[in-house]
Design a protein around this motif. Structure first.
Motif, mmCIF file in Angstrom:
data_model
loop_
_atom_site.group_PDB
_atom_site.id
_atom_site.type_symbol
_atom_site.label_atom_id
_atom_site.label_comp_id
_atom_site.label_asym_id
_atom_site.label_seq_id
_atom_site.Cartn_x
_atom_site.Cartn_y
_atom_site.Cartn_z
ATOM 1 N N THR A 1 -2.138 22.961 -14.353
ATOM 2 C CA THR A 1 -2.023 21.639 -13.731
ATOM 3 C C THR A 1 -2.720 21.624 -12.369
ATOM 4 O OG1 THR A 1 0.054 21.232 -14.878
ATOM 5 C CG2 THR A 1 -0.379 19.895 -12.925
ATOM 6 N N LEU A 2 -2.486 22.650 -11.561
ATOM 7 C CA LEU A 2 -3.135 22.696 -10.249
ATOM 8 C C LEU A 2 -4.648 22.815 -10.382
ATOM 9 C CD1 LEU A 2 -0.974 24.870 -7.808
ATOM 10 C CD2 LEU A 2 -0.798 22.453 -8.377
ATOM 11 N N ARG A 3 -5.084 23.634 -11.328
ATOM 12 C CA ARG A 3 -6.529 23.816 -11.510
ATOM 13 C C ARG A 3 -7.198 22.531 -12.003
ATOM 14 N NH1 ARG A 3 -8.569 28.979 -11.999
ATOM 15 N NH2 ARG A 3 -9.797 28.430 -13.815
ATOM 16 N N MET A 4 -6.441 21.778 -12.753
ATOM 17 C CA MET A 4 -6.977 20.496 -13.229
ATOM 18 C C MET A 4 -7.071 19.516 -12.057
ATOM 19 S SD MET A 4 -6.051 17.246 -14.193
ATOM 20 C CE MET A 4 -4.282 17.452 -14.035
ATOM 21 N N ILE A 5 -6.048 19.485 -11.215
ATOM 22 C CA ILE A 5 -6.068 18.555 -10.073
ATOM 23 C C ILE A 5 -7.236 18.884 -9.143
ATOM 24 C CG2 ILE A 5 -4.825 17.837 -7.976
ATOM 25 C CD1 ILE A 5 -2.197 18.382 -9.619
ATOM 26 N N SER A 6 -7.465 20.184 -8.911
ATOM 27 C CA SER A 6 -8.495 20.539 -7.934
ATOM 28 C C SER A 6 -9.903 20.507 -8.517
ATOM 29 C CB SER A 6 -8.212 21.904 -7.318
ATOM 30 O OG SER A 6 -8.353 22.901 -8.282
ATOM 31 N N LEU B 1 0.824 -1.201 0.000
ATOM 32 C CA LEU B 1 0.000 0.000 0.000
ATOM 33 C C LEU B 1 0.863 1.258 0.000
ATOM 34 C CD1 LEU B 1 -3.331 -0.236 0.542
ATOM 35 C CD2 LEU B 1 -2.703 1.456 2.252
ATOM 36 N N HIS B 2 2.075 1.129 0.515
ATOM 37 C CA HIS B 2 2.943 2.302 0.582
ATOM 38 C C HIS B 2 3.389 2.758 -0.795
ATOM 39 C CE1 HIS B 2 3.254 2.853 4.852
ATOM 40 N NE2 HIS B 2 3.306 1.561 4.991
ATOM 41 N N ASP B 3 3.210 1.855 -1.783
ATOM 42 C CA ASP B 3 3.637 2.215 -3.125
ATOM 43 C C ASP B 3 2.624 3.091 -3.835
ATOM 44 O OD1 ASP B 3 5.963 0.952 -2.847
ATOM 45 O OD2 ASP B 3 5.363 -0.893 -3.861
ATOM 46 N N VAL B 4 1.401 3.155 -3.306
ATOM 47 C CA VAL B 4 0.391 3.998 -3.948
ATOM 48 C C VAL B 4 0.695 5.450 -3.623
ATOM 49 C CG1 VAL B 4 -2.053 4.575 -4.063
ATOM 50 C CG2 VAL B 4 -1.358 2.206 -3.740
ATOM 51 N N PRO B 5 0.982 6.257 -4.658
ATOM 52 C CA PRO B 5 1.252 7.662 -4.365
ATOM 53 C C PRO B 5 -0.025 8.342 -3.880
ATOM 54 C CG PRO B 5 1.297 7.270 -6.736
ATOM 55 C CD PRO B 5 1.035 5.954 -6.084
ATOM 56 N N LEU B 6 0.119 9.383 -3.093
ATOM 57 C CA LEU B 6 -1.073 10.103 -2.653
ATOM 58 C C LEU B 6 -1.740 10.750 -3.866
ATOM 59 C CD1 LEU B 6 -2.805 10.940 -0.241
ATOM 60 C CD2 LEU B 6 -1.424 13.019 -0.073
ATOM 61 N N LEU B 7 -0.925 11.375 -4.703
ATOM 62 C CA LEU B 7 -1.448 11.983 -5.929
ATOM 63 C C LEU B 7 -0.705 11.400 -7.120
ATOM 64 C CD1 LEU B 7 -3.259 14.306 -7.179
ATOM 65 C CD2 LEU B 7 -1.159 15.658 -7.201
ATOM 66 N N ASP B 8 -1.466 10.979 -8.103
ATOM 67 C CA ASP B 8 -0.872 10.362 -9.285
ATOM 68 C C ASP B 8 -1.506 10.994 -10.529
ATOM 69 O OD1 ASP B 8 0.408 8.720 -11.037
ATOM 70 O OD2 ASP B 8 -0.400 6.830 -10.248
ATOM 71 N N VAL B 9 -0.751 11.793 -11.210
ATOM 72 C CA VAL B 9 -1.225 12.454 -12.431
ATOM 73 C C VAL B 9 -0.618 11.703 -13.601
ATOM 74 C CG1 VAL B 9 -1.131 14.591 -13.794
ATOM 75 C CG2 VAL B 9 -1.426 14.706 -11.312
ATOM 76 N N ARG B 10 -1.465 11.115 -14.442
ATOM 77 C CA ARG B 10 -0.961 10.249 -15.505
ATOM 78 C C ARG B 10 -1.276 10.781 -16.886
ATOM 79 N NH1 ARG B 10 -3.333 4.523 -13.521
ATOM 80 N NH2 ARG B 10 -2.614 4.599 -11.364
ATOM 81 N N ASP B 11 -0.242 11.211 -17.546
ATOM 82 C CA ASP B 11 -0.313 11.549 -18.957
ATOM 83 C C ASP B 11 -1.487 12.483 -19.265
ATOM 84 O OD1 ASP B 11 0.563 11.448 -21.559
ATOM 85 O OD2 ASP B 11 -0.705 9.730 -22.071
ATOM 86 N N VAL B 12 -1.570 13.539 -18.495
ATOM 87 C CA VAL B 12 -2.731 14.423 -18.609
ATOM 88 C C VAL B 12 -2.507 15.549 -19.620
ATOM 89 C CG1 VAL B 12 -3.913 16.281 -17.369
ATOM 90 C CG2 VAL B 12 -3.803 13.998 -16.369
ATOM 91 N N GLU B 13 -3.529 15.747 -20.420
ATOM 92 C CA GLU B 13 -3.522 16.866 -21.359
ATOM 93 C C GLU B 13 -4.696 17.771 -21.002
ATOM 94 O OE1 GLU B 13 -3.190 15.730 -25.524
ATOM 95 O OE2 GLU B 13 -4.559 17.364 -26.062
ATOM 96 N N VAL B 14 -4.435 19.083 -20.972
ATOM 97 C CA VAL B 14 -5.493 20.046 -20.685
ATOM 98 C C VAL B 14 -5.454 21.135 -21.739
ATOM 99 C CG1 VAL B 14 -6.537 21.575 -18.961
ATOM 100 C CG2 VAL B 14 -5.113 19.660 -18.208
ATOM 101 N N ALA B 15 -6.626 21.488 -22.252
ATOM 102 C CA ALA B 15 -6.682 22.508 -23.298
ATOM 103 C C ALA B 15 -7.716 23.566 -22.951
ATOM 104 C CB ALA B 15 -7.042 21.866 -24.637
ATOM 105 N N TYR B 16 -7.429 24.785 -23.367
ATOM 106 C CA TYR B 16 -8.426 25.854 -23.332
ATOM 107 C C TYR B 16 -8.878 26.031 -24.769
ATOM 108 C CZ TYR B 16 -6.262 26.983 -18.817
ATOM 109 O OH TYR B 16 -5.774 26.943 -17.540
ATOM 110 N N GLY B 17 -9.997 25.451 -25.130
ATOM 111 C CA GLY B 17 -10.405 25.498 -26.524
ATOM 112 C C GLY B 17 -9.314 24.904 -27.393
ATOM 113 N N ALA B 18 -8.826 25.700 -28.334
ATOM 114 C CA ALA B 18 -7.811 25.202 -29.259
ATOM 115 C C ALA B 18 -6.403 25.271 -28.665
ATOM 116 C CB ALA B 18 -7.866 25.992 -30.565
ATOM 117 N N VAL B 19 -6.286 25.950 -27.520
ATOM 118 C CA VAL B 19 -4.951 26.115 -26.928
ATOM 119 C C VAL B 19 -4.654 24.982 -25.949
ATOM 120 C CG1 VAL B 19 -3.479 27.639 -25.547
ATOM 121 C CG2 VAL B 19 -5.220 28.615 -27.067
ATOM 122 N N THR B 20 -3.679 24.151 -26.307
ATOM 123 C CA THR B 20 -3.286 23.085 -25.383
ATOM 124 C C THR B 20 -2.265 23.643 -24.402
ATOM 125 O OG1 THR B 20 -3.683 21.425 -27.068
ATOM 126 C CG2 THR B 20 -2.306 20.767 -25.216
#
Ligand code: ATP
Length: 298
Positions: free
Chosen positions: A48-53, A1-20
């Motif tokens: 990135t923070l706004r996506m996490i929250s 269980l210790h191997d599970v990170p508290l936060l794990d962000v995997r290969d995330v892409e975030v775009a504002y309309g056409a702007v990645t």
């Protein structure tokens, strides 16, 4: 269980309309760590923070908190019934259903960025928890620019923070308020003062204090040192260290790379939406690329 990170962000892409803004980043924060997110203006740190929250939905990729999905689906599998993913263990959030989407939010006026381009909703409808659900799981976000409620008193702002504490109790709130007042004695002195009349540094203290009132497991700090005098910067960083010593895990976005790397265990460097470097804080502080670009080494 210790191997599970508290936060794990995997290969995330975030775009504002056409702007990645974020192009497939992966990062992990282990319980108890301070992790710094560094990078130049526009690198994608705030996004990135706004996506996490939960303020923004990823276009692809997924986010996991303590083994449970916050956003995106298991491996981005399409369709509303993607089914349980590899990590879909006992859910701490039984009310979560496929119908929940993160609501995109326009940036506030006056932020100097186009608000016409709205973030696109995530394609994965499996688990895009909205902000309040993410908060209830134990993630507090201290946004860039502080966003305190200026007409309300310092005490009222802090009380609002406690409403996000899922385990709220009168006694817990009282103790946390005491703790916040110990960390920031200035806030105790200014309890009744309208928050909008605080100095910039005091407002930053209030924003952090308000986030702590929710008794988070993970706190997301966006540029806590921005615009503060050097002495106050030192105070804020000392407090972040204390918060972490108290058991709160920290993901810290900072332009002040030198100060961030002094308190962080590890760090990631973002450049135009991608992670270009990662490592222990000590290694990053020694890295010539980091020194040249972010530490102003001459
Ligand atoms: P800074 O340190 O300047 O805050 P950052 O690393 O936090 O930078 P972001 O704010 O995440 O960067 O921005 C990443 C990219 O996304 C930038 O190119 C920015 O212009 C763009 N961007 C951010 N918000 C929006 C928006 N609402 N609409 C369109 N583009 C946006």
């Amino acid at each position: 269980l210790h191997d599970v990170p508290l936060l794990d962000v995997r290969d995330v892409e975030v775009a504002y309309g056409a702007v990645t803004a974020v192009r497939g980043i992966s990062l992990r924060v282990r319980s108890g760590e301070v992790v710094a997110l560094l990078g130049a203006n526009g690198a994608g740190k705030t996004t990135t923070l706004r996506m996490i929250s939960g303020l923004l939905a990823p276009v692809r990729g997924s986010v996991w908190f303590d083994g449970a999905p916050l956003a995106g689906g298991p491996n981005s599998s399409p369709g509303p019934n993607a089914g349980p993913g590899p990590n879909a263990g006992p859910s701490r959030d039984p009310g979560r259903g496929p119908g929940l989407h993160r609501r995109p939010r326009p940036r506030p006026r006056g932020s100097g960025r186009p608000s016409s381009a709205e973030p696109v909703p995530g394609r994965d409808s499996g688990a895009n928890l909205p902000v309040h659900r993410v908060a209830a799981l134990g993630i507090s976000h201290v946004p860039e620019g502080r966003r305190i409620f200026p007409a309300m008193s310092v005490a009222e702002n802090l009380t609002l923070g406690s409403f996000l504490d899922a385990r709220r109790s009168r006694e817990g709130t009282r103790r946390e308020l005491e703790r916040v007042h110990t960390l920031f004695p200035r806030l105790a002195e200014r309890s009744r003062q309208p928050a909008g009349t605080l100095s910039g540094g005091e407002q930053q203290m209030l924003a952090i204090g308000r986030a702590l009132m929710a008794r988070p497991r993970l706190i997301l700090l966006d540029e806590p040192s921005l615009g503060l005098a050097p002495k106050l910067v030192a105070t804020i960083f000392a407090v972040i260290r204390e918060i972490n010593a108290d058991g709160v895990t920290v993901l810290l976005v900072e332009q002040n790379a030198a100060a961030a790397l002094r308190i962080a265990h590890r760090g990631y460097v973002l450049d135009t939406g991608s992670v270009v470097l990662e490592g222990t804080a000590a290694d990053l502080a020694r890295d010539p690329r980091v020194r040249d670009a972010y530490l102003g080494a001459s």
